[in-house]
Design a protein around this motif. Sequence first.
Motif, PDB file in Angstrom:
ATOM      1  N   GLU A  37       0.844  -1.190   0.000  1.00  0.00           N
ATOM      2  CA  GLU A  37       0.000   0.000   0.000  1.00  0.00           C
ATOM      3  C   GLU A  37       0.886   1.249   0.000  1.00  0.00           C
ATOM      4  N   THR A  38       0.772   2.023  -1.068  1.00  0.00           N
ATOM      5  CA  THR A  38       1.673   3.168  -1.251  1.00  0.00           C
ATOM      6  C   THR A  38       0.887   4.457  -1.412  1.00  0.00           C
ATOM      7  N   ASN A  39       1.339   5.483  -0.699  1.00  0.00           N
ATOM      8  CA  ASN A  39       0.764   6.820  -0.856  1.00  0.00           C
ATOM      9  C   ASN A  39       1.826   7.723  -1.458  1.00  0.00           C
ATOM     10  N   LEU A  40       1.435   8.441  -2.505  1.00  0.00           N
ATOM     11  CA  LEU A  40       2.387   9.364  -3.129  1.00  0.00           C
ATOM     12  C   LEU A  40       1.591  10.487  -3.774  1.00  0.00           C
ATOM     13  N   ARG A  41       1.946  11.714  -3.441  1.00  0.00           N
ATOM     14  CA  ARG A  41       1.287  12.883  -4.033  1.00  0.00           C
ATOM     15  C   ARG A  41       2.334  13.708  -4.740  1.00  0.00           C
ATOM     16  N   ILE A  42       2.080  14.046  -5.989  1.00  0.00           N
ATOM     17  CA  ILE A  42       3.019  14.887  -6.724  1.00  0.00           C
ATOM     18  C   ILE A  42       2.263  16.123  -7.197  1.00  0.00           C
ATOM     19  N   ALA A  43       2.751  17.295  -6.812  1.00  0.00           N
ATOM     20  CA  ALA A  43       2.085  18.546  -7.208  1.00  0.00           C
ATOM     21  C   ALA A  43       2.458  18.898  -8.644  1.00  0.00           C
ATOM     22  N   ASP A  44       1.617  19.691  -9.278  1.00  0.00           N
ATOM     23  CA  ASP A  44       1.884  20.175 -10.634  1.00  0.00           C
ATOM     24  C   ASP A  44       3.255  20.830 -10.703  1.00  0.00           C
ATOM     25  N   GLY A  45       4.035  20.448 -11.670  1.00  0.00           N
ATOM     26  CA  GLY A  45       5.328  21.096 -11.894  1.00  0.00           C
ATOM     27  C   GLY A  45       6.440  20.600 -10.986  1.00  0.00           C
ATOM     28  N   GLU A  46       6.141  19.628 -10.130  1.00  0.00           N
ATOM     29  CA  GLU A  46       7.183  19.102  -9.258  1.00  0.00           C
ATOM     30  C   GLU A  46       8.058  18.110 -10.023  1.00  0.00           C
ATOM     31  N   PHE A  47       9.277  17.929  -9.557  1.00  0.00           N
ATOM     32  CA  PHE A  47      10.192  16.949 -10.164  1.00  0.00           C
ATOM     33  C   PHE A  47      10.531  15.945  -9.064  1.00  0.00           C
ATOM     34  N   VAL A  48       9.904  14.778  -9.120  1.00  0.00           N
ATOM     35  CA  VAL A  48      10.093  13.781  -8.063  1.00  0.00           C
ATOM     36  C   VAL A  48      10.960  12.635  -8.578  1.00  0.00           C
ATOM     37  N   GLU A 192      26.109  15.180 -18.644  1.00  0.00           N
ATOM     38  CA  GLU A 192      25.687  16.166 -19.660  1.00  0.00           C
ATOM     39  C   GLU A 192      24.172  16.157 -19.822  1.00  0.00           C
ATOM     40  N   LEU A 193      23.624  14.936 -19.855  1.00  0.00           N
ATOM     41  CA  LEU A 193      22.174  14.799 -20.041  1.00  0.00           C
ATOM     42  C   LEU A 193      21.384  15.344 -18.850  1.00  0.00           C
ATOM     43  N   TRP A 194      21.967  15.271 -17.646  1.00  0.00           N
ATOM     44  CA  TRP A 194      21.284  15.876 -16.485  1.00  0.00           C
ATOM     45  C   TRP A 194      21.102  17.364 -16.743  1.00  0.00           C
ATOM     46  N   GLY A 195      22.162  18.001 -17.289  1.00  0.00           N
ATOM     47  CA  GLY A 195      22.077  19.429 -17.602  1.00  0.00           C
ATOM     48  C   GLY A 195      20.976  19.699 -18.622  1.00  0.00           C
ATOM     49  N   THR A 196      20.907  18.837 -19.651  1.00  0.00           N
ATOM     50  CA  THR A 196      19.881  18.986 -20.686  1.00  0.00           C
ATOM     51  C   THR A 196      18.489  18.837 -20.075  1.00  0.00           C
ATOM     52  N   MET A 197      18.341  17.804 -19.243  1.00  0.00           N
ATOM     53  CA  MET A 197      17.038  17.534 -18.610  1.00  0.00           C
ATOM     54  C   MET A 197      16.633  18.716 -17.728  1.00  0.00           C
ATOM     55  N   GLN A 198      17.623  19.241 -16.981  1.00  0.00           N
ATOM     56  CA  GLN A 198      17.339  20.369 -16.089  1.00  0.00           C
ATOM     57  C   GLN A 198      16.843  21.575 -16.899  1.00  0.00           C
ATOM     58  N   SER A 199      17.512  21.881 -18.032  1.00  0.00           N
ATOM     59  CA  SER A 199      17.077  23.047 -18.821  1.00  0.00           C
ATOM     60  C   SER A 199      15.685  22.828 -19.387  1.00  0.00           C
ATOM     61  N   LEU A 200      15.424  21.604 -19.872  1.00  0.00           N
ATOM     62  CA  LEU A 200      14.092  21.322 -20.421  1.00  0.00           C
ATOM     63  C   LEU A 200      13.034  21.543 -19.351  1.00  0.00           C
ATOM     64  N   LEU A 202      13.286  23.377 -16.516  1.00  0.00           N
ATOM     65  CA  LEU A 202      13.186  24.782 -16.096  1.00  0.00           C
ATOM     66  C   LEU A 202      12.408  25.600 -17.119  1.00  0.00           C
ATOM     67  N   LYS A 203      12.542  25.243 -18.393  1.00  0.00           N
ATOM     68  CA  LYS A 203      11.866  26.002 -19.446  1.00  0.00           C
ATOM     69  C   LYS A 203      10.379  25.653 -19.530  1.00  0.00           C
ATOM     70  N   ARG A 204      10.048  24.355 -19.416  1.00  0.00           N
ATOM     71  CA  ARG A 204       8.664  23.922 -19.666  1.00  0.00           C
ATOM     72  C   ARG A 204       7.893  23.534 -18.419  1.00  0.00           C
ATOM     73  N   LYS A 205       8.605  23.258 -17.338  1.00  0.00           N
ATOM     74  CA  LYS A 205       7.991  22.901 -16.051  1.00  0.00           C
ATOM     75  C   LYS A 205       6.918  21.803 -16.115  1.00  0.00           C
ATOM     76  N   PRO A 206       7.207  20.697 -16.801  1.00  0.00           N
ATOM     77  CA  PRO A 206       6.252  19.588 -16.703  1.00  0.00           C
ATOM     78  C   PRO A 206       6.394  18.938 -15.320  1.00  0.00           C
ATOM     79  N   THR A 207       5.371  18.208 -14.904  1.00  0.00           N
ATOM     80  CA  THR A 207       5.506  17.389 -13.702  1.00  0.00           C
ATOM     81  C   THR A 207       6.340  16.173 -14.114  1.00  0.00           C
ATOM     82  N   VAL A 208       7.362  15.843 -13.320  1.00  0.00           N
ATOM     83  CA  VAL A 208       8.217  14.716 -13.706  1.00  0.00           C
ATOM     84  C   VAL A 208       8.276  13.687 -12.585  1.00  0.00           C
TER      85      VAL A 208
END
Length: 280
Positions: A37-48, A192-200, A202-208
């Motif tokens: 049984e797992t509880n997990l809440r992720i808010a809009d725009g959060e990066f979990v 390098e890809l972490w940097g790419t992911m971070q910029s994407l 920061l620019k678009r703010k999807p929930t991840v």
Amino acid sequence: MSPSHAIQQGRSSIAVELSQAAVSFGKPGKAVPALQETNLRIADGEFVALVGPSGCGKSTILRLTAGLLQPTRGAVLVGGREVAAKALRIGMAFQNPTMLPWLTIERNVMLPLKIVRPFRSDYRAKRKTEYRDRVHALLADVGLDKFAGHYPWQLSGGMLQRANLCRALIHEPSLLLLDEPFGALDQFTREELWGTMQSLWLKRKPTVLLITHDLKEAGFLASRVCVMSARPGRIIDDSAVDFPRPRTIQMTFDSEFVALNQRLRDLIIDARTDTAIRGA
Ligand SMILES: Nc1ncnc2c1ncn2[C@@H]1O[C@H](COP(=O)(O)OP(=O)(O)O)[C@@H](O)[C@H]1O
Ligand SMILES: [Mg+2]
């Protein structure tokens, strides 16, 4: 503002909610628990980031969130609705980019537009204009603008994973589900890809929701890290990661960052040892 409006607003700020969601595989009587049984809440725009020992149920949580799997017990809500109730607009990326070898990078990145509603219907009409511009803008964001016309076999593993991230984002999903997307890359390419992911982000703010076994990756990218116990897993620790952004690789050597890493590592080692002692 009316009370019901306030409630609706409160609801819409929660992108993902697992409440007492549990999964077992196999027939009743012989069922094998994969997720407690797992509880997990992720808010809009959060990066979990979700970390935990192998086999603890990380991918199971991701599949529940994507609606690819139904919980045996409990509920999974995405955007305030039961996952199965509605086709979701999500983006996904896995360890293996699985590009279609006979299509150029541009056409591979466009694939979700051919499949996902509401784009599917007007994809043919717009392909040469609006959507192509969107593909090129995304490819430029990840440094691949010169490679739109190349075929997958002409790109390195790191470049393919960049293209894969573009493909996951092309239909502007509000939720991005990533299952160890950088796991197969060498350390330097991965950073390098972490940097790419971070910029994407920061620019678009999807929930991840990012699954990773790399604790440094979790600390670098996430605004929250959840740690799972061994199989059948559940979330045993949930901590905010407050390092300022944009984060740099240099920051991963700071004492606070190292301390976070060590704490996460201890939690996972404890979780694994518990299982070894129980003989599971
Ligand atoms: N379709 C399935 N049938 C039976 N067992 C499964 C299935 N999918 C996953 N499992 C089991 O459920 C547990 C959790 O799997 P998974 O979520 O893939 O773990 P993780 O991603 O954390 O490594 C594992 O022990 C796995 O073997
Ligand atoms: Mg997995």
